[in-house]
Design a protein around this motif. Structure first.
Motif, mmCIF file in Angstrom:
data_model
loop_
_atom_site.group_PDB
_atom_site.id
_atom_site.type_symbol
_atom_site.label_atom_id
_atom_site.label_comp_id
_atom_site.label_asym_id
_atom_site.label_seq_id
_atom_site.Cartn_x
_atom_site.Cartn_y
_atom_site.Cartn_z
ATOM 1 N N ILE A 132 -0.673 1.627 8.412
ATOM 2 C CA ILE A 132 -0.332 0.919 7.179
ATOM 3 C C ILE A 132 0.182 -0.455 7.535
ATOM 4 O O ILE A 132 0.519 -0.728 8.694
ATOM 5 N N ASN A 133 0.264 -1.347 6.539
ATOM 6 C CA ASN A 133 0.719 -2.724 6.787
ATOM 7 C C ASN A 133 2.222 -2.899 6.654
ATOM 8 O O ASN A 133 2.814 -3.740 7.311
ATOM 9 N N SER A 134 2.847 -2.126 5.771
ATOM 10 C CA SER A 134 4.291 -2.237 5.593
ATOM 11 C C SER A 134 4.883 -0.846 5.345
ATOM 12 O O SER A 134 4.175 0.074 4.928
ATOM 13 N N PRO A 135 6.180 -0.694 5.588
ATOM 14 C CA PRO A 135 6.818 0.619 5.440
ATOM 15 C C PRO A 135 6.694 1.189 4.029
ATOM 16 O O PRO A 135 6.670 0.455 3.047
ATOM 17 N N VAL A 136 6.609 2.514 3.950
ATOM 18 C CA VAL A 136 6.472 3.229 2.681
ATOM 19 C C VAL A 136 7.511 4.348 2.642
ATOM 20 O O VAL A 136 7.763 5.004 3.651
ATOM 21 N N ILE A 137 8.079 4.559 1.458
ATOM 22 C CA ILE A 137 9.033 5.644 1.246
ATOM 23 C C ILE A 137 8.418 6.599 0.224
ATOM 24 O O ILE A 137 8.069 6.175 -0.879
#
Length: 149
Positions: free
Chosen positions: A61-66
């Motif tokens: 992925i390109n950026s963190p996910v919650i």
């Protein structure tokens, strides 16, 4: 001190390198103490909350996910990214805050009702907040604020 791995010494352009070395040697105890406190403030990959599984993983992925599902807080960050970088740590703190809020929302209202019954007091509203210095407070109108931490 940037993080648990980085100490940066800046000095005037015309200062001797030996002066910087001497400064670091003289301040060694202070540096060690502050490196330890920088490490304590980091969320590490083994972090746990009271009732939620705080799962940390990497993905393409390109950026963190919650992602939150009852009993699970999934924090996913980009493959190859430094988990201890400032950006990833800030996002991990947000995930942790979500987990703590979920736990507080489940536990604290029930516990407050038990205590109100046991000690014979009434309250108007309960608010859950992420406070830095207080455990909780009560207003003149019997509104109770409790810290999710």
């Amino acid at each position: 001190i940037k993080n648990r791995y980085k100490v940066k010494v800046t000095m005037p352009y015309n200062a001797a390198y030996k002066a910087a070395e001497s400064f670091v040697k003289n301040k060694r105890d202070w540096i060690d103490k502050n490196l330890k406190s920088a490490s304590k403030s980091l969320i590490d990959i083994n972090y746990k909350t009271k009732t939620n599984n705080f799962i940390i993983s990497q993905s393409f992925i390109n950026s963190p996910v919650i992602k939150t599902v009852k009993g699970k807080i999934n924090f996913i960050y980009p493959l190859g990214a430094d988990f201890y970088s400032k950006d990833i740590q800030n996002k991990a703190r947000l995930a942790l805050k979500k987990a703590l809020y979920m736990e507080a929302k489940e536990y604290l209202p029930k516990r407050l009702d038990e205590l109100a019954l046991k000690f014979g007091f009434k309250y108007n509203k309960l608010a859950l907040k992420a406070q830095k210095t207080r455990f909780g407070s009560c207003s003149y109108a019997n509104n109770i604020n409790l810290n999710i931490n």
